[in-house]
Design an enzyme around this catalytic site. Structure first.
Site, PDB file in Angstrom:
ATOM      1  N   HIS A  86       0.824  -1.207   0.000  1.00 35.31           N
ATOM      2  CA  HIS A  86       0.000   0.000   0.000  1.00 35.31           C
ATOM      3  C   HIS A  86       0.858   1.256   0.000  1.00 35.31           C
ATOM      4  CE1 HIS A  86      -3.935  -2.016   1.014  1.00 35.31           C
ATOM      5  NE2 HIS A  86      -3.067  -2.972   1.311  1.00 35.31           N
TER       6      HIS A  86
ATOM      7  N   ASP B  26      -5.747   5.799   2.143  1.00 34.12           N
ATOM      8  CA  ASP B  26      -6.098   4.431   1.790  1.00 34.12           C
ATOM      9  C   ASP B  26      -7.529   4.172   2.242  1.00 34.12           C
ATOM     10  OD1 ASP B  26      -6.228   1.350   2.390  1.00 34.12           O
ATOM     11  OD2 ASP B  26      -4.451   1.622   1.140  1.00 34.12           O
TER      12      ASP B  26
ATOM     13  N   ALA C  89      14.423  -8.263  -3.815  1.00 33.10           N
ATOM     14  CA  ALA C  89      14.862  -7.793  -5.126  1.00 33.10           C
ATOM     15  C   ALA C  89      14.303  -6.413  -5.439  1.00 33.10           C
ATOM     16  CB  ALA C  89      14.404  -8.778  -6.212  1.00 33.10           C
TER      17      ALA C  89
ATOM     18  N   GLN D   9      12.263  -5.229  -7.582  1.00 35.27           N
ATOM     19  CA  GLN D   9      11.386  -6.010  -8.453  1.00 35.27           C
ATOM     20  C   GLN D   9      11.070  -5.338  -9.783  1.00 35.27           C
ATOM     21  OE1 GLN D   9       8.338  -8.786  -7.009  1.00 35.27           O
ATOM     22  NE2 GLN D   9       6.825  -7.383  -7.877  1.00 35.27           N
TER      23      GLN D   9
ATOM     24  N   HIS E 189       2.775 -14.457  -6.113  1.00 32.46           N
ATOM     25  CA  HIS E 189       1.628 -14.602  -5.210  1.00 32.46           C
ATOM     26  C   HIS E 189       0.424 -13.826  -5.722  1.00 32.46           C
ATOM     27  CE1 HIS E 189       3.228 -10.714  -4.339  1.00 32.46           C
ATOM     28  NE2 HIS E 189       2.343 -10.448  -3.415  1.00 32.46           N
TER      29      HIS E 189
ATOM     30  N   TRP F 229      -1.592  -7.224  -6.100  1.00 32.66           N
ATOM     31  CA  TRP F 229      -1.913  -6.391  -7.258  1.00 32.66           C
ATOM     32  C   TRP F 229      -0.692  -5.661  -7.808  1.00 32.66           C
ATOM     33  CZ3 TRP F 229      -4.826  -6.470 -11.127  1.00 32.66           C
ATOM     34  CH2 TRP F 229      -5.017  -5.346 -11.941  1.00 32.66           C
ATOM     35  N   ASN F 230       0.183  -5.149  -6.941  1.00 30.37           N
ATOM     36  CA  ASN F 230       1.376  -4.469  -7.438  1.00 30.37           C
ATOM     37  C   ASN F 230       2.199  -5.394  -8.321  1.00 30.37           C
ATOM     38  OD1 ASN F 230       0.851  -2.030  -6.127  1.00 30.37           O
ATOM     39  ND2 ASN F 230       1.918  -2.662  -4.269  1.00 30.37           N
ATOM     40  N   SER F 231       2.434  -6.627  -7.855  1.00 31.11           N
ATOM     41  CA  SER F 231       3.225  -7.580  -8.635  1.00 31.11           C
ATOM     42  C   SER F 231       2.525  -7.933  -9.939  1.00 31.11           C
ATOM     43  CB  SER F 231       3.479  -8.842  -7.815  1.00 31.11           C
ATOM     44  OG  SER F 231       4.340  -8.580  -6.730  1.00 31.11           O
TER      45      SER F 231
ATOM     46  N   GLU G 283       2.763  -4.925 -12.294  1.00 34.48           N
ATOM     47  CA  GLU G 283       4.143  -4.759 -12.768  1.00 34.48           C
ATOM     48  C   GLU G 283       4.496  -5.811 -13.813  1.00 34.48           C
ATOM     49  OE1 GLU G 283       5.528  -2.923  -8.456  1.00 34.48           O
ATOM     50  OE2 GLU G 283       6.317  -4.868  -9.100  1.00 34.48           O
TER      51      GLU G 283
ATOM     52  N   ASP H 151      -6.863 -10.182  -1.923  1.00 34.76           N
ATOM     53  CA  ASP H 151      -7.329 -10.100  -3.307  1.00 34.76           C
ATOM     54  C   ASP H 151      -6.523 -10.976  -4.256  1.00 34.76           C
ATOM     55  OD1 ASP H 151      -4.979  -8.664  -3.081  1.00 34.76           O
ATOM     56  OD2 ASP H 151      -5.599  -7.078  -4.460  1.00 34.76           O
TER      57      ASP H 151
END
Length: 505
Positions: free
Chosen positions: A29, A123, A344, A346, A361, A364-366, A369, A385
């Protein structure tokens, strides 16, 4: 990397303006909120970041922003538990009870050395902060750090209960949710480690935060979640609902948090690998496994014959007193072909030409990206989520597949080969590249995300910040908080139910 760093005048009358931002104190977040801060700062707005002591930020990494600490009141035992739901509820309860957030906001607003504040970005999980801002007359906007589909599910929670989808029943986990395609019951916002009623309470409060705010910004882009964004715009009665992502591509520089230290030796290692040959494996900052699962993943990677870069956090193994120790003989088996690191950089890893796939996993960020770099995914969701994101990756976008059931080395080996070597993986890779082209389009001149940022700036500058903070105004705000605001809230709710919903920007 695309950028909206244009240094435009912050207001039409020439006066500088300021925005405040308050992230939820978890890495997934914090990062998007700091990326949004960077975008707004690039448009000429001064930025003040409010942050908790829990997972506190390092102001030295962002000298262009002003940082203000806020007492969070999270009990030590709750913080140590690692339960995200419990921490969110405890933090909000403490903030509401103490009045500390309101006092800090009042102090920030009274700072004559800073430009006047236009609004506060928060948030959705910080309802206590939204209430404190409202008591001071400070407009709020919500940044949703998850997908549009995820927030659409939040809004649908009452319907999901009314129609019997929730609470989930074991025999109906694969039942399609016809109102929210392509989701099934098992894909809804669930967690086996949290009480369902606690989850329901947190989501209801998040929805209330958005409904009480002036607008909603979602870290996604129009072409990715068109139907979901339209559903939200039809449901919400707020001034703006904007898809202004991927924020990490709009930000001028990497604006990550400092919760984990990056090992940059992996970039030099990637430089020596063949184009598209490496599988990047990372399960995020919170997901975990037991020692047996770690061993199965290790040998699955070793037996696949595929080059890999694997992030193994010190706390990846649940309950381990010795860190996340890899099985004996693993290092020898993967020497020269695999690299294991603690954390890392990332975004840089995913953008590296040597990386050809991502085992994730599906936070959402991963996920976003990976989409931005055109990479297909092996999906291993755990909570929140992540199941929903996995479902969209597999069933809606066709750019990956879920690795279901128990982690077993033979199954893992087959999954890796499927993604990195076989025809099915190649089809997913082509679809991922098509999505990457849509990302490029939304970030280009006249693209949907740049237009969303333009609308956001216009909206911010149209907002009227709070009155000057004086002793008398503090008395008035306390009167508002304790007497008038509850009545106004009930009246606003009644009006929302009485009038037809309007479609918004």
């Amino acid at each position: 990397m695309a950028s909206v760093q244009q240094e435009e005048p912050a207001n039409c009358d020439g006066r500088a303006r300021r925005v405040l931002l308050f992230p939820l104190p978890f890495q997934g977040h914090i990062n998007p909120m700091l990326q949004l801060a960077d975008v707004l700062h690039g448009r000429g707005l001064a930025v003040t970041i409010l942050h908790t002591g829990f997972n506190a930020l390092d102001p030295a990494l962002h000298p262009e922003f002003t940082f203000v600490p806020v007492p969070d009141g999270i009990p030590a035992d709750v913080a140590a538990s690692g339960s995200i739901i419990s921490i969110i509820l405890a933090m909000n309860a403490a903030m509401e009870a103490s009045g500390a957030v309101r006092d800090v906001l009042a102090s920030v607003l009274a700072d004559d050395g800073q430009p006047p504040a236009a609004c506060l970005f928060i948030d959705a999980n910080l309802l206590a902060v939204q209430k404190a801002a409202a008591a001071l007359g400070l407009p709020t906007l919500v940044l949703r750090t998850g997908s549009a589909a995820c927030f659409s599910c939040f809004l649908a929670y009452p319907m999901l209960h009314e129609n019997g989808y929730l609470p989930p029943k074991e025999a109906e986990l694969y039942t399609p949710v016809k109102q929210l395609p392509p989701l099934r019951v098992r894909d809804l916002f669930l967690s086996s480690s949290n009480n369902h009623e606690m989850v329901r309470k947190v989501l209801a409060r998040a929805t209330e935060t958005v409904r009480n705010s002036s607008g909603l910004v979602i870290n996604t882009f129009d072409a990715l979640e068109t139907a979901e964004l339209e559903r939200i715009r039809g449901e919400l009665d707020v001034a703006v609902v904007l898809a202004a992502g991927p924020l990490h591509m709009l930000s001028a520089r990497s604006t990550g948090s400092t919760l984990l230290s990056e090992d940059r030796s992996c970039i030099e290692w990637l430089d020596a690998q063949a184009t598209g040959s490496v599988l990047y494996v990372s399960f995020g900052s919170l997901a975990s496994m037991d020692a047996g699962e770690l061993s199965e993943v290790a040998w699955g990677l070793a037996n696949s014959g595929q080059p890999f870069l694997w992030v193994v956090r010190r706390d990846l193994v649940r309950g381990s007193q010795h860190g996340s120790d890899l099985p004996e003989g693993f290092d020898r088996a993967v020497e020269g072909r695999g690299k294991v690191i603690r954390w890392a950089p990332q975004q840089e890893v995913l953008a590296h030409p040597a990386v050809g796939g991502f085992w994730t996993h599906n936070g959402w960020n991963s996920t976003l990206e990976s989409i931005a770099q055109g990479l297909p995914m092996i999906c291993r969701p755990q909570f929140a989520d992540q199941m929903m994101n996995t479902r969209y990756v597999e069933a809606a976008w066709g750019i990956g597949f879920e690795l279901e059931g128990e982690l077993e080395r033979g199954k893992i080996e087959k999954a890796i080969r499927k993604l990195m070597e076989e025809k099915q993986g190649e089809v997913m890779r082509e679809k991922a590249k098509e999505l990457k082209e849509k990302v490029v389009s939304c970030l280009g001149s006249g693209g949907s995300s740049l237009l969303a940022v333009d609308k956001l700036i216009d909206h911010i500058l149209s907002l009227h910040g709070p009155w000057p903070i004086t002793e008398n105004s503090q008395k008035l705000s306390r009167l508002w908080l304790h007497a008038i605001a509850p009545l106004a809230g009930r009246l606003a709710a009644a009006l929302r139910q009485a009038k037809p919903r309007r479609r918004r920007a």
